[in-house]
Design a protein around this motif. Structure first.
Motif, PDB file in Angstrom:
ATOM      1  N   LEU A   1       0.832  -1.211   0.000  1.00  0.00           N
ATOM      2  CA  LEU A   1       0.000   0.000   0.000  1.00  0.00           C
ATOM      3  C   LEU A   1       0.864   1.258   0.000  1.00  0.00           C
ATOM      4  O   LEU A   1       0.571   2.230  -0.713  1.00  0.00           O
ATOM      5  CB  LEU A   1      -0.923  -0.001   1.220  1.00  0.00           C
ATOM      6  CG  LEU A   1      -2.112  -0.959   1.165  1.00  0.00           C
ATOM      7  CD1 LEU A   1      -2.868  -0.942   2.493  1.00  0.00           C
ATOM      8  CD2 LEU A   1      -3.042  -0.600   0.020  1.00  0.00           C
ATOM      9  N   PHE A   2       1.917   1.251   0.785  1.00  0.00           N
ATOM     10  CA  PHE A   2       2.813   2.409   0.827  1.00  0.00           C
ATOM     11  C   PHE A   2       3.444   2.647  -0.546  1.00  0.00           C
ATOM     12  O   PHE A   2       3.481   3.790  -1.036  1.00  0.00           O
ATOM     13  CB  PHE A   2       3.900   2.191   1.870  1.00  0.00           C
ATOM     14  CG  PHE A   2       4.992   3.221   1.827  1.00  0.00           C
ATOM     15  CD1 PHE A   2       4.807   4.478   2.386  1.00  0.00           C
ATOM     16  CD2 PHE A   2       6.201   2.944   1.204  1.00  0.00           C
ATOM     17  CE1 PHE A   2       5.805   5.442   2.324  1.00  0.00           C
ATOM     18  CE2 PHE A   2       7.215   3.896   1.139  1.00  0.00           C
ATOM     19  CZ  PHE A   2       7.008   5.153   1.702  1.00  0.00           C
ATOM     20  N   CYS A   3       3.942   1.590  -1.179  1.00  0.00           N
ATOM     21  CA  CYS A   3       4.606   1.739  -2.472  1.00  0.00           C
ATOM     22  C   CYS A   3       3.634   2.190  -3.556  1.00  0.00           C
ATOM     23  O   CYS A   3       3.963   3.052  -4.384  1.00  0.00           O
ATOM     24  CB  CYS A   3       5.266   0.422  -2.882  1.00  0.00           C
ATOM     25  SG  CYS A   3       6.648  -0.069  -1.826  1.00  0.00           S
ATOM     26  N   VAL A   4       2.437   1.617  -3.569  1.00  0.00           N
ATOM     27  CA  VAL A   4       1.444   1.983  -4.580  1.00  0.00           C
ATOM     28  C   VAL A   4       1.025   3.437  -4.399  1.00  0.00           C
ATOM     29  O   VAL A   4       0.924   4.198  -5.379  1.00  0.00           O
ATOM     30  CB  VAL A   4       0.224   1.047  -4.500  1.00  0.00           C
ATOM     31  CG1 VAL A   4      -0.913   1.573  -5.379  1.00  0.00           C
ATOM     32  CG2 VAL A   4       0.607  -0.363  -4.940  1.00  0.00           C
ATOM     33  N   ARG A   5       0.777   3.844  -3.174  1.00  0.00           N
ATOM     34  CA  ARG A   5       0.333   5.213  -2.919  1.00  0.00           C
ATOM     35  C   ARG A   5       1.438   6.229  -3.199  1.00  0.00           C
ATOM     36  O   ARG A   5       1.194   7.294  -3.763  1.00  0.00           O
ATOM     37  CB  ARG A   5      -0.140   5.350  -1.469  1.00  0.00           C
ATOM     38  CG  ARG A   5      -0.811   6.684  -1.171  1.00  0.00           C
ATOM     39  CD  ARG A   5      -1.324   6.722   0.262  1.00  0.00           C
ATOM     40  NE  ARG A   5      -2.106   7.928   0.508  1.00  0.00           N
ATOM     41  CZ  ARG A   5      -1.597   9.113   0.783  1.00  0.00           C
ATOM     42  NH1 ARG A   5      -0.283   9.262   0.840  1.00  0.00           N
ATOM     43  NH2 ARG A   5      -2.384  10.152   0.995  1.00  0.00           N
ATOM     44  N   THR A   6       2.669   5.897  -2.829  1.00  0.00           N
ATOM     45  CA  THR A   6       3.777   6.831  -2.992  1.00  0.00           C
ATOM     46  C   THR A   6       4.218   6.948  -4.440  1.00  0.00           C
ATOM     47  O   THR A   6       4.547   8.038  -4.926  1.00  0.00           O
ATOM     48  CB  THR A   6       4.970   6.389  -2.119  1.00  0.00           C
ATOM     49  OG1 THR A   6       4.525   6.253  -0.772  1.00  0.00           O
ATOM     50  CG2 THR A   6       6.098   7.395  -2.195  1.00  0.00           C
ATOM     51  N   GLY A   7       4.243   5.830  -5.144  1.00  0.00           N
ATOM     52  CA  GLY A   7       4.727   5.839  -6.523  1.00  0.00           C
ATOM     53  C   GLY A   7       6.228   6.095  -6.568  1.00  0.00           C
ATOM     54  O   GLY A   7       6.951   5.868  -5.595  1.00  0.00           O
ATOM     55  N   GLY A   8       6.701   6.593  -7.687  1.00  0.00           N
ATOM     56  CA  GLY A   8       8.105   6.955  -7.806  1.00  0.00           C
ATOM     57  C   GLY A   8       9.056   5.815  -7.516  1.00  0.00           C
ATOM     58  O   GLY A   8       8.821   4.667  -7.899  1.00  0.00           O
ATOM     59  N   ALA A   9      10.149   6.119  -6.811  1.00  0.00           N
ATOM     60  CA  ALA A   9      11.199   5.139  -6.545  1.00  0.00           C
ATOM     61  C   ALA A   9      10.714   3.947  -5.722  1.00  0.00           C
ATOM     62  O   ALA A   9      11.076   2.806  -6.038  1.00  0.00           O
ATOM     63  CB  ALA A   9      12.377   5.822  -5.850  1.00  0.00           C
ATOM     64  N   PRO A  10       9.899   4.141  -4.661  1.00  0.00           N
ATOM     65  CA  PRO A  10       9.437   2.962  -3.913  1.00  0.00           C
ATOM     66  C   PRO A  10       8.636   1.990  -4.772  1.00  0.00           C
ATOM     67  O   PRO A  10       8.818   0.767  -4.679  1.00  0.00           O
ATOM     68  CB  PRO A  10       8.573   3.566  -2.797  1.00  0.00           C
ATOM     69  CG  PRO A  10       9.118   4.943  -2.615  1.00  0.00           C
ATOM     70  CD  PRO A  10       9.505   5.400  -3.996  1.00  0.00           C
ATOM     71  N   TYR A  11       7.747   2.526  -5.609  1.00  0.00           N
ATOM     72  CA  TYR A  11       6.936   1.645  -6.459  1.00  0.00           C
ATOM     73  C   TYR A  11       7.816   0.953  -7.495  1.00  0.00           C
ATOM     74  O   TYR A  11       7.662  -0.254  -7.743  1.00  0.00           O
ATOM     75  CB  TYR A  11       5.842   2.456  -7.143  1.00  0.00           C
ATOM     76  CG  TYR A  11       4.877   1.609  -7.940  1.00  0.00           C
ATOM     77  CD1 TYR A  11       3.896   0.858  -7.297  1.00  0.00           C
ATOM     78  CD2 TYR A  11       4.934   1.557  -9.328  1.00  0.00           C
ATOM     79  CE1 TYR A  11       3.005   0.081  -8.022  1.00  0.00           C
ATOM     80  CE2 TYR A  11       4.056   0.782 -10.054  1.00  0.00           C
ATOM     81  CZ  TYR A  11       3.093   0.046  -9.405  1.00  0.00           C
ATOM     82  OH  TYR A  11       2.214  -0.726 -10.126  1.00  0.00           O
ATOM     83  N   ALA A  12       8.725   1.693  -8.097  1.00  0.00           N
ATOM     84  CA  ALA A  12       9.627   1.092  -9.089  1.00  0.00           C
ATOM     85  C   ALA A  12      10.472  -0.004  -8.460  1.00  0.00           C
ATOM     86  O   ALA A  12      10.668  -1.075  -9.055  1.00  0.00           O
ATOM     87  CB  ALA A  12      10.525   2.178  -9.685  1.00  0.00           C
ATOM     88  N   ALA A  13      10.976   0.242  -7.247  1.00  0.00           N
ATOM     89  CA  ALA A  13      11.787  -0.773  -6.565  1.00  0.00           C
ATOM     90  C   ALA A  13      10.966  -2.021  -6.284  1.00  0.00           C
ATOM     91  O   ALA A  13      11.462  -3.153  -6.433  1.00  0.00           O
ATOM     92  CB  ALA A  13      12.347  -0.199  -5.271  1.00  0.00           C
ATOM     93  N   MET A  14       9.720  -1.840  -5.873  1.00  0.00           N
ATOM     94  CA  MET A  14       8.862  -2.994  -5.600  1.00  0.00           C
ATOM     95  C   MET A  14       8.648  -3.832  -6.857  1.00  0.00           C
ATOM     96  O   MET A  14       8.735  -5.071  -6.811  1.00  0.00           O
ATOM     97  CB  MET A  14       7.510  -2.530  -5.041  1.00  0.00           C
ATOM     98  CG  MET A  14       6.564  -3.677  -4.709  1.00  0.00           C
ATOM     99  SD  MET A  14       4.966  -3.120  -4.047  1.00  0.00           S
ATOM    100  CE  MET A  14       4.220  -2.379  -5.526  1.00  0.00           C
ATOM    101  N   ILE A  15       8.378  -3.185  -7.982  1.00  0.00           N
ATOM    102  CA  ILE A  15       8.153  -3.923  -9.225  1.00  0.00           C
ATOM    103  C   ILE A  15       9.436  -4.620  -9.674  1.00  0.00           C
ATOM    104  O   ILE A  15       9.411  -5.781 -10.115  1.00  0.00           O
ATOM    105  CB  ILE A  15       7.634  -2.980 -10.324  1.00  0.00           C
ATOM    106  CG1 ILE A  15       6.293  -2.369  -9.913  1.00  0.00           C
ATOM    107  CG2 ILE A  15       7.486  -3.727 -11.642  1.00  0.00           C
ATOM    108  CD1 ILE A  15       5.201  -3.364  -9.662  1.00  0.00           C
ATOM    109  N   LEU A  16      10.570  -3.927  -9.575  1.00  0.00           N
ATOM    110  CA  LEU A  16      11.845  -4.539  -9.968  1.00  0.00           C
ATOM    111  C   LEU A  16      12.151  -5.778  -9.128  1.00  0.00           C
ATOM    112  O   LEU A  16      12.540  -6.827  -9.658  1.00  0.00           O
ATOM    113  CB  LEU A  16      12.976  -3.521  -9.827  1.00  0.00           C
ATOM    114  CG  LEU A  16      13.114  -2.486 -10.958  1.00  0.00           C
ATOM    115  CD1 LEU A  16      14.105  -1.404 -10.562  1.00  0.00           C
ATOM    116  CD2 LEU A  16      13.549  -3.152 -12.250  1.00  0.00           C
ATOM    117  N   LEU A  17      11.992  -5.657  -7.816  1.00  0.00           N
ATOM    118  CA  LEU A  17      12.282  -6.783  -6.938  1.00  0.00           C
ATOM    119  C   LEU A  17      11.310  -7.936  -7.175  1.00  0.00           C
ATOM    120  O   LEU A  17      11.720  -9.113  -7.192  1.00  0.00           O
ATOM    121  CB  LEU A  17      12.219  -6.340  -5.476  1.00  0.00           C
ATOM    122  CG  LEU A  17      13.338  -5.410  -5.008  1.00  0.00           C
ATOM    123  CD1 LEU A  17      13.063  -4.922  -3.582  1.00  0.00           C
ATOM    124  CD2 LEU A  17      14.685  -6.114  -5.069  1.00  0.00           C
ATOM    125  N   ALA A  18      10.039  -7.612  -7.350  1.00  0.00           N
ATOM    126  CA  ALA A  18       9.040  -8.668  -7.554  1.00  0.00           C
ATOM    127  C   ALA A  18       9.264  -9.413  -8.866  1.00  0.00           C
ATOM    128  O   ALA A  18       9.230 -10.649  -8.907  1.00  0.00           O
ATOM    129  CB  ALA A  18       7.637  -8.074  -7.517  1.00  0.00           C
TER     130      ALA A  18
END
Length: 316
Positions: A59-76
């Motif tokens: 939820l934090f990554c989706v809401r924040t977007g940017g680097a946190p969201y990109a990092a989550m997608i890359l790691l996943a």
């Protein structure tokens, strides 16, 4: 007289227990075609603990977007690619395994830089690994690119991703709980004996309710019906992805794709529904002219598919 004894016959061997007869349901199915109610819940605690960690982070990554969201997608995507490679005997510590992980990362990096067609070309070039490993790059790559697309190229991006992820997760959780509570006829015994029709229908209903609720939060109360309809669509897509991954594991002779998530197994086991639902949502978003995909129209979808060209979507 002393010394006299009465012969005692040896005890008769106890009869072997007979196997329980396989009864038949009114529909003619044997009980082997049904799962019992209230099956073992030993993995429920692990699932709840995993959810308590994963849900807030996501939820934090989706809401924040940017680097946190990109990092989550890359790691996943890298983690799922690693598991896919292992299913086909690819060692992660080998040079070929490292290149395989770098390839999926390059695909995501191209998209993050705004080169969507470049990302597609990189993903397609993975045929050098052979058909089975190439398929993994395409399936996982399309899901990762779709999740990036939905967050970066639609409005409201966070709300759209939240809708997809919520419907997939709720569908899976609802199917797990209702299927174990009710049991009944198996959905696809040759692929996944644990899945039942009651679970599939329960997951569908839960996703419809969740989709309606998220759609109201994102787009207002007038869109409850759209949320229900597209929640059902996401649930069906998620269950297709779940069954497809189960078929792959059965073909490869493994129970789980990994063991990184307690109660679930691997990343592929947890996110298999998104492998189908996310690309479907991204495809529909192309027909909604940048709006949430539940506003898609048949004419808009046809126009988007026939106008695909380098530089699409507009503004690139």
């Amino acid at each position: 007289m002393r010394g006299d004894s009465v012969p005692v016959p040896p005890p008769e061997p106890s009869p072997r227990p007979m196997p329980a007869p396989q009864g038949r349901t009114p529909q003619g199915r044997t009980t082997r075609d049904r799962t019992p109610r209230g099956r073992n819940w030993k993995d429920l605690r692990a699932r709840l603990l995993s959810a308590a960690v994963l849900v807030p982070v996501a939820l934090f990554c989706v809401r924040t977007g940017g680097a946190p969201y990109a990092a989550m997608i890359l790691l996943a995507t890298a983690g799922m690619a690693l598991e896919w490679g292992r299913l086909f005997g690819l060692a992660a510590r080998s040079a070929r395994g490292a290149l395989y992980l770098a390839w999926i990362a390059a695909t995501m990096a191209a998209a993050l830089a705004g080169h969507w067609w470049g990302a597609v070309l990189v993903m397609g070039g993975a045929f050098v690994f052979g058909p089975a490993l190439w398929l993994g790059q395409v399936v996982i790559g399309c899901a990762g690119l779709s999740l990036l697309w939905l967050r970066m190229m639609t409005a409201p991006g966070a709300g759209v991703v939240l809708f997809v992820v919520t419907c997939v997760v709720v569908s899976d959780s609802g199917a797990y709980l209702i299927g174990r509570l009710l049991g009944g006829p198996r959905l696809a015994p040759a692929i996944s004996p644990a899945k039942t029709w009651s679970g599939a229908l329960g997951g569908l209903l839960c996703a419809m309710i969740a989709g309606g609720g998220v759609c109201v939060l994102v787009s207002g109360p007038g869109n409850w019906g759209r949320g229900i309809a597209f929640g059902a669509l996401m649930a069906v897509a998620a269950q297709i992805g779940d069954l497809a991954e189960s078929a792959l594991k059965r073909a490869r002779g493994v129970k789980d794709s990994g063991a990184i998530i307690p109660g679930h197994g691997g990343l592929l086991d947890r996110f298999d529904g998104l492998l189908v639902a996310a690309p479907l949502a991204a495809l529909l978003s192309a027909g909604a002219a940048g709006a949430a995909f539940w506003y898609v129209t048949p004419a808009g979808l046809i126009a988007a598919l026939t106008e695909l060209r380098p530089g699409y979507p507009p503004g690139q």
